[in-house]
Design a protein around this motif. Structure first.
Motif, PDB file in Angstrom:
ATOM      1  N   TYR A 159      11.595   5.959  16.203  1.00 40.97           N
ATOM      2  CA  TYR A 159      11.641   6.343  14.432  1.00 40.97           C
ATOM      3  C   TYR A 159      11.874   8.058  15.120  1.00 40.97           C
ATOM      4  N   GLU A 160      12.632   8.330  14.087  1.00 42.83           N
ATOM      5  CA  GLU A 160      13.392   9.681  13.868  1.00 42.83           C
ATOM      6  C   GLU A 160      12.959  10.053  12.564  1.00 42.83           C
ATOM      7  N   VAL A 161      12.514  11.070  12.841  1.00 42.46           N
ATOM      8  CA  VAL A 161      13.312  12.256  11.326  1.00 42.46           C
ATOM      9  C   VAL A 161      14.152  12.945  11.036  1.00 42.46           C
ATOM     10  N   GLU A 206       0.842  -1.095   0.415  1.00 38.46           N
ATOM     11  CA  GLU A 206       0.154  -0.389   0.026  1.00 38.46           C
ATOM     12  C   GLU A 206       0.672   1.505   0.264  1.00 38.46           C
ATOM     13  N   GLN A 207       2.052   0.934  -0.189  1.00 33.86           N
ATOM     14  CA  GLN A 207       2.902   2.138  -0.747  1.00 33.86           C
ATOM     15  C   GLN A 207       3.794   2.791   0.558  1.00 33.86           C
ATOM     16  N   GLN A 208       3.081   1.914   2.134  1.00 34.18           N
ATOM     17  CA  GLN A 208       3.423   2.750   3.085  1.00 34.18           C
ATOM     18  C   GLN A 208       5.118   2.128   3.598  1.00 34.18           C
ATOM     19  N   GLU A 209       5.626   3.740   4.013  1.00 30.65           N
ATOM     20  CA  GLU A 209       7.315   3.081   3.836  1.00 30.65           C
ATOM     21  C   GLU A 209       7.892   3.718   4.525  1.00 30.65           C
ATOM     22  N   ILE A 210       9.400   2.789   5.730  1.00 31.98           N
ATOM     23  CA  ILE A 210      10.725   3.716   6.316  1.00 31.98           C
ATOM     24  C   ILE A 210      11.429   3.352   5.408  1.00 31.98           C
ATOM     25  N   ALA A 263       8.259  18.919   6.632  1.00 31.29           N
ATOM     26  CA  ALA A 263       7.484  18.322   6.400  1.00 31.29           C
ATOM     27  C   ALA A 263       7.572  16.612   6.951  1.00 31.29           C
ATOM     28  N   ARG A 264       7.187  17.533   7.957  1.00 30.93           N
ATOM     29  CA  ARG A 264       7.675  15.899   9.387  1.00 30.93           C
ATOM     30  C   ARG A 264       6.830  14.763   9.192  1.00 30.93           C
ATOM     31  N   ASN A 265       6.625  13.749   9.172  1.00 34.08           N
ATOM     32  CA  ASN A 265       5.879  12.140   9.265  1.00 34.08           C
ATOM     33  C   ASN A 265       5.759  11.210  10.388  1.00 34.08           C
ATOM     34  N   ASN A 266       4.561  10.699  10.969  1.00 39.66           N
ATOM     35  CA  ASN A 266       5.111   9.765  11.850  1.00 39.66           C
ATOM     36  C   ASN A 266       5.238   8.537  11.270  1.00 39.66           C
ATOM     37  N   GLN A 267       6.318   7.703  12.590  1.00 40.36           N
ATOM     38  CA  GLN A 267       6.015   6.411  12.373  1.00 40.36           C
ATOM     39  C   GLN A 267       4.518   5.614  11.027  1.00 40.36           C
ATOM     40  N   PRO A 268       3.810   4.675  10.186  1.00 41.78           N
ATOM     41  CA  PRO A 268       3.060   4.094   9.647  1.00 41.78           C
ATOM     42  C   PRO A 268       3.106   3.476  11.146  1.00 41.78           C
ATOM     43  N   LYS A 269       1.371   3.347  10.986  1.00 46.38           N
ATOM     44  CA  LYS A 269       0.780   3.044  12.142  1.00 46.38           C
ATOM     45  C   LYS A 269       0.533   1.383  12.540  1.00 46.38           C
ATOM     46  N   SER A 270       0.840   0.505  11.442  1.00 49.17           N
ATOM     47  CA  SER A 270       1.040  -0.995  10.792  1.00 49.17           C
ATOM     48  C   SER A 270       2.068  -1.347  11.250  1.00 49.17           C
ATOM     49  N   THR A 299      14.430   3.028  13.724  1.00 51.88           N
ATOM     50  CA  THR A 299      14.055   3.748  12.355  1.00 51.88           C
ATOM     51  C   THR A 299      13.820   4.794  12.125  1.00 51.88           C
ATOM     52  N   PHE A 300      14.320   4.895  10.653  1.00 48.75           N
ATOM     53  CA  PHE A 300      14.865   6.813  10.524  1.00 48.75           C
ATOM     54  C   PHE A 300      13.792   7.048   8.991  1.00 48.75           C
ATOM     55  N   GLU A 301      13.719   8.000   8.914  1.00 48.43           N
ATOM     56  CA  GLU A 301      12.781   8.562   7.890  1.00 48.43           C
ATOM     57  C   GLU A 301      13.374  10.313   7.460  1.00 48.43           C
ATOM     58  N   PHE A 302      14.028  10.497   5.917  1.00 50.43           N
ATOM     59  CA  PHE A 302      14.738  11.061   5.884  1.00 50.43           C
ATOM     60  C   PHE A 302      14.091  12.418   4.941  1.00 50.43           C
ATOM     61  N   LYS A 303      14.680  13.624   5.302  1.00 49.87           N
ATOM     62  CA  LYS A 303      13.388  14.792   5.042  1.00 49.87           C
ATOM     63  C   LYS A 303      14.608  16.375   4.785  1.00 49.87           C
TER      64      LYS A 303
END
Length: 373
Positions: A360-362, A318-322, A343-350, A334-338
């Protein structure tokens, strides 16, 4: 002189009386580091195996001949050792001699060295990888503030030593590097019949930076079978051009289980492959460049610190991603790069529900230093 992080670790390993192997791409500073590793040593033998005469000193020698060659020196450097046939067996014999002589071996690829060293010389080697400069190495030489000012430049031109020390000539240096040096060891390797295919593959990978790579799509694009694509990407990894991350999958049925992402060890090399050194404001790949810089810097950080964490990415159908998962001692970080810090995201709930103990860290241009140290 910009101090390399692993210098102290290598010097400390001299006491272990094992052969030290230093692997890394051409032009990343291995020879410069070798000269620094001579500190306090007087009797030194330096062999460069790009020189046929030096190869003959090592190739096909007996234990007695190797002992006679090496034992009168405190320190022996063997540069570009992958040029020596059966180098693994030679290093095994050197290791078995238990000489007081410290032997340091370098190679600009792990093609033959990985195949010929690891099995014969297991237990007799200490292996290090050397990469282009890391951002913390540069900050230690100047300051974090100065590197923050140069961040956009690093994203475009990368961190190869000559690019950093001669910034006015960065474009020419990178184009020379990619045209003359990047694939040199790879093209000499057995089984590489179509060098132009490698170049087309690298360009295709550069265009897909930050995206999931399909071997099937690449095989269709290049007109070769899937196994050839996979084999060539494996060889590019051994030449320190690119590296792969596998997809992470444990609990969820809709997780992508066999995906791959391919990153470049250096942003400047990636941009040189595409002949694109445009400033960030004129680019549509800024997010991918930021992600590549951060993931490659994390690889350097983990390698230099002896951190054996495994790195993955995560995506669902479903295109959720980390962007990056680092598994260490059973914990998932887990890390997201922005690039755009707003443009802050939250860790996908699933993911959060399936892996409740994960962090989780952006990572943005405002907070990346803690991620790299």
């Amino acid at each position: 002189m910009i101090k390399r992080i692993i210098k102290g670790s290598i010097l400390a390993d001299y006491r272990r009386r094992k052969v030290i192997v230093l692997l890394g791409a051409r032009q990343v500073g291995k020879t410069t580091l070798l000269s620094e590793l001579q500190e306090g040593k007087e009797k030194i033998l330096s062999l460069n195996c790009d020189n046929a005469d030096d190869v003959l000193l090592l190739e096909g020698k007996t234990t007695t001949e190797l002992k006679y060659l090496l034992s009168s020196y405190e320190l022996v450097f063997i540069d570009e050792a992958q040029r020596v046939k059966n180098i693994g067996l030679t290093l095994k014999m050197i290791g078995d001699l238990k000489l007081d002589t410290q032997v340091v071996v370098t190679g600009s690829s792990s093609l033959d060295m990985a195949d010929e060293i690891n099995e014969p010389a297991t237990g007799r080697l200490i292996e290090y990888n050397l990469f282009p400069f890391s951002l913390p190495e540069l900050a230690d030489s100047s300051s974090e503030r100065e590197e923050q000012r140069l961040l956009e430049n690093r994203m475009i031109y990368g961190l190869y030593p000559e690019v950093v020390t001669e910034p006015g000539d960065a474009k020419r240096t990178l184009m020379t590097l990619t045209n003359n040096y990047l694939y040199k060891d790879l093209f000499a390797y057995k089984g590489i019949k179509k060098p132009e295919l490698i170049q087309k593959l690298v360009r295709a990978l550069a265009l897909q930076l930050g995206s999931e790579v399909s071997y099937n799509e690449l095989s269709n694009l290049l007109g070769v079978d899937k196994s050839t694509v996979e084999n060539y990407i494996n060889l590019l990894e051994k030449c320190f051009v690119v590296f792969r991350l596998d997809s992470f999958s444990r609990n969820l049925r809709n997780e992508i289980k066999k995906g791959k992402k391919v990153y470049f060890y250096d942003n400047g090399v990636r941009n040189a492959v595409l002949s694109n050194f445009a400033p960030l404001e004129l680019r549509n790949d800024v997010g991918a460049l930021w992600e590549n810089l951060m993931v490659s810097e994390r690889v350097k950080r983990n390698s230099y610190s002896g951190n054996f964490a495994q790195l993955f990415f995560w995506r669902t159908h479903e295109q959720q991603e980390i962007d990056l998962i680092e598994e260490q001692d059973g914990i998932l970080h887990t890390f997201e790069f922005k690039w755009n810090g707003k443009a802050r995201n939250n860790q996908p709930k699933s993911f959060a529900n399936s892996y409740p103990n994960s962090t989780y860290e952006v990572i943005t241009p405002e907070n990346y230093w803690s991620f790299l140290k």
